[in-house]
Design a protein around this motif. Structure first.
Motif, mmCIF file in Angstrom:
data_model
loop_
_atom_site.group_PDB
_atom_site.id
_atom_site.type_symbol
_atom_site.label_atom_id
_atom_site.label_comp_id
_atom_site.label_asym_id
_atom_site.label_seq_id
_atom_site.Cartn_x
_atom_site.Cartn_y
_atom_site.Cartn_z
ATOM 1 N N ALA A 31 0.845 -1.192 0.000
ATOM 2 C CA ALA A 31 0.000 0.000 0.000
ATOM 3 C C ALA A 31 0.881 1.242 0.000
ATOM 4 N N ASP A 32 0.254 2.394 -0.059
ATOM 5 C CA ASP A 32 0.962 3.659 0.100
ATOM 6 C C ASP A 32 -0.028 4.700 0.597
ATOM 7 N N ALA A 33 0.367 5.970 0.571
ATOM 8 C CA ALA A 33 -0.480 7.025 1.123
ATOM 9 C C ALA A 33 -1.819 7.141 0.408
ATOM 10 N N SER A 34 -1.917 6.638 -0.812
ATOM 11 C CA SER A 34 -3.164 6.727 -1.580
ATOM 12 C C SER A 34 -3.913 5.397 -1.602
ATOM 13 N N ALA A 35 -3.696 4.567 -0.584
ATOM 14 C CA ALA A 35 -4.320 3.235 -0.553
ATOM 15 C C ALA A 35 -5.838 3.342 -0.594
ATOM 16 N N PHE B 102 -4.824 -0.567 8.490
ATOM 17 C CA PHE B 102 -4.114 0.645 8.080
ATOM 18 C C PHE B 102 -4.780 1.859 8.712
ATOM 19 N N ASP B 103 -3.990 2.933 8.890
ATOM 20 C CA ASP B 103 -4.512 4.163 9.497
ATOM 21 C C ASP B 103 -5.755 4.625 8.747
ATOM 22 N N GLU B 104 -6.810 4.914 9.510
ATOM 23 C CA GLU B 104 -8.077 5.301 8.891
ATOM 24 C C GLU B 104 -7.988 6.644 8.184
ATOM 25 N N ALA C 282 -2.846 10.450 6.148
ATOM 26 C CA ALA C 282 -1.772 10.257 7.130
ATOM 27 C C ALA C 282 -0.667 9.362 6.579
ATOM 28 N N VAL C 283 0.571 9.699 6.902
ATOM 29 C CA VAL C 283 1.732 8.864 6.601
ATOM 30 C C VAL C 283 2.572 8.776 7.867
ATOM 31 N N VAL C 284 3.530 7.885 7.875
ATOM 32 C CA VAL C 284 4.392 7.721 9.038
ATOM 33 C C VAL C 284 5.463 8.802 9.019
ATOM 34 N N ILE C 285 5.564 9.539 10.125
ATOM 35 C CA ILE C 285 6.553 10.619 10.293
ATOM 36 C C ILE C 285 7.433 10.262 11.484
ATOM 37 N N ASP C 286 8.713 10.519 11.339
ATOM 38 C CA ASP C 286 9.636 10.213 12.434
ATOM 39 C C ASP C 286 10.716 11.293 12.477
ATOM 40 N N HIS C 287 10.694 12.109 13.518
ATOM 41 C CA HIS C 287 11.688 13.186 13.659
ATOM 42 C C HIS C 287 12.950 12.708 14.362
ATOM 43 N N ILE D 189 2.477 4.454 4.670
ATOM 44 C CA ILE D 189 1.527 4.505 5.780
ATOM 45 C C ILE D 189 1.796 3.378 6.768
ATOM 46 N N GLY D 190 1.396 3.625 8.003
ATOM 47 C CA GLY D 190 1.577 2.631 9.042
ATOM 48 C C GLY D 190 0.290 1.852 9.284
ATOM 49 N N HIS D 191 0.416 0.800 10.029
ATOM 50 C CA HIS D 191 -0.765 0.015 10.377
ATOM 51 C C HIS D 191 -0.595 -0.589 11.758
ATOM 52 N N SER D 192 -1.695 -0.983 12.329
ATOM 53 C CA SER D 192 -1.699 -1.669 13.617
ATOM 54 C C SER D 192 -2.201 -3.090 13.404
#
Length: 438
Positions: A117-121, A136-138, A142-147, A188-191
């Protein structure tokens, strides 16, 4: 016209049988024929390294657009493919007879699946994942961000390109060679659904990661954050079908395969990311080139004998043997482990023993039949992370001693014998004294 139709069906049937002759089987469990569905055929070139690695390992890839009206997974009740790769994250509706139910039936039949998948899933891809325990994130933006664990790049401030290195510690899933370089991830992330015990994280986000829209301010706590975010997950169903879910289609791309990588806060700079090694090793597991077990030559007999009896007697000494092998991708090799157990079972285990191995594939043990008669089972229920499960059961009755098999004099009955003879002796003495005394 009828003759032509019958001949056409006959030829088609013969072609199908020939095509299935080298497919997934007990003797050759590695997938061979894989259907690849893409949104754009340009993916064949942008992800060519991944596809070439599959073809080099002997896979036959059939590329189709995901909306092709001629898509079909089976014909005449037989599946045409052993595996399915969905590199079409934006598709809203598959072509042909393919839908969510058909894909789930494909997995239920023991076939394997890779979903990227990707951000446009689309909702279609999300529904397939949800049915397998991956959510996947509803938030579709949203995408995964990590600072904290982003990949150092020329674009400062864009921390959506992650350098992930929190891998699952499993040689059967990721191979024996350690992945040194971090994996580049953008998506994108998922749980994982806690009600599904079959789904497993393979690549997790760092504690500083979160899922949100990078183009807007964060006004509320993100729904996914920290190490609970899974970037890549796998599922091994109870029928040993294997499924891979990735929140990034770029994870498989030539660009990410060849890109140098440096994790923020680290002085180590790698000339090449760990994507190629990670994806290659994981695809070997998904397509049963590794971690597939089989059990053969299951047998049991009394100690000192070789023939398998139709019934055992209580307190018999017996021996149980089974050979277990692991598929290496090209041949069956002896499987070596120290946790294979045998149960002698009737309603509950009466005997539970860990079997010994000669490290050549043979597992064996011996034990005494319990002093309980009835219908028992020899049971081996083997489940180990990353390996296909083994479930062996064989029923055998156990009888008590026959009347002529007991000992003539049982030592534990000596007090009763003594009591009987002493009573007879006392009665004889009493009768003598009573009859002959005045």
């Amino acid at each position: 016209m009828a003759k032509f139709s019958i001949a056409t069906v006959f030829i088609a049937s013969i072609s199908l049988l020939l095509a299935l002759s080298n497919s997934f089987s007990l003797e050759n469990p590695t997938d061979r024929r894989i259907l690849v569905l893409v949104d754009d055929l340009a993916l064949k070139s942008s992800h060519s390294i991944f596809f070439s690695s599959l073809q080099t390992r002997g896979f036959e890839l059939d590329f189709k657009l995901s909306d092709d009206p001629k898509i079909a997974l089976q014909r005449y009740g037989q599946y045409l493919y052993d595996g399915l790769i969905l590199f079409s994250p934006t598709i809203e509706r598959f072509g042909g007879s393919l839908d969510v139910a058909a894909i789930l039936d494909f997995v239920d039949s023991g076939k394997d699946l890779i979903v990227a998948a990707d951000a446009s899933a689309s909702d279609l891809i999300r529904n397939i994942a949800a049915e397998c325990g991956v959510d996947f994130d509803e938030d579709s933006s949203a995408v995964v961000i990590d600072h904290g664990s982003y990949a150092v790049s020329g674009t400062e401030g864009d921390h959506t390109l992650i350098a992930a290195d929190d891998f699952i510690q499993s040689d059967v899933l990721l191979g024996t060679t350690k992945i040194e370089a971090p994996v580049l991830f953008k998506g994108i992330g998922h749980s994982l659904n806690p009600a599904n015990s079959l789904v497993l994280k393979v690549l997790s986000a760092s504690p500083s990661a979160y899922s949100a829209n990078p183009k807007s301010k964060l006004s509320s706590p993100p729904s996914l954050s920290g190490s609970s975010i899974s970037l890549v997950s796998v599922v091994q169903a109870r029928n040993n079908a294997r499924v891979l879910f990735s929140g990034s289609l770029d994870l498989f791309s030539n660009k990410f395969f060849k890109s140098p990588v440096q994790k923020a806060g680290s002085s180590n700079k790698y000339a090449k990311s760990g994507n190629q090694q990670f994806v290659t090793e994981l695809s070997k597991w998904v397509f049963h080139e590794r971690g597939h077990l089989k059990a053969v030559n299951v047998r049991h007999h009394r100690v000192g004998e070789t023939d398998e009896p139709a019934i055992y007697r209580i307190n018999d000494d017996l021996e149980y043997l089974v050979e277990i092998y692991e598929w290496s991708g090209s041949s069956w090799e002896p499987y070596v482990a120290n946790d294979v157990q045998i149960q002698f079972y009737m309603m509950s285990p009466y005997v539970l023993k860990t079997m010994s191995t000669d490290k050549k594939g043979l597992y064996h043990t011996s034990f005494k039949v319990p002093d309980v008669y009835g219908v028992f089972q020899f049971k081996v229920e083997y489940q180990r992370l990353g390996y296909t499960s083994l479930s062996l059961a064989k029923q055998i009755p156990v009888r008590p001693f026959r009347h002529n098999e007991y000992e003539r004099f049982i030592p534990t009955a000596f007090p009763y014998y003594g009591a009987s003879f002493s009573t007879m002796a006392a009665f004889f003495i009493f009768s003598f004294v009573y009859l002959y005394s005045k």
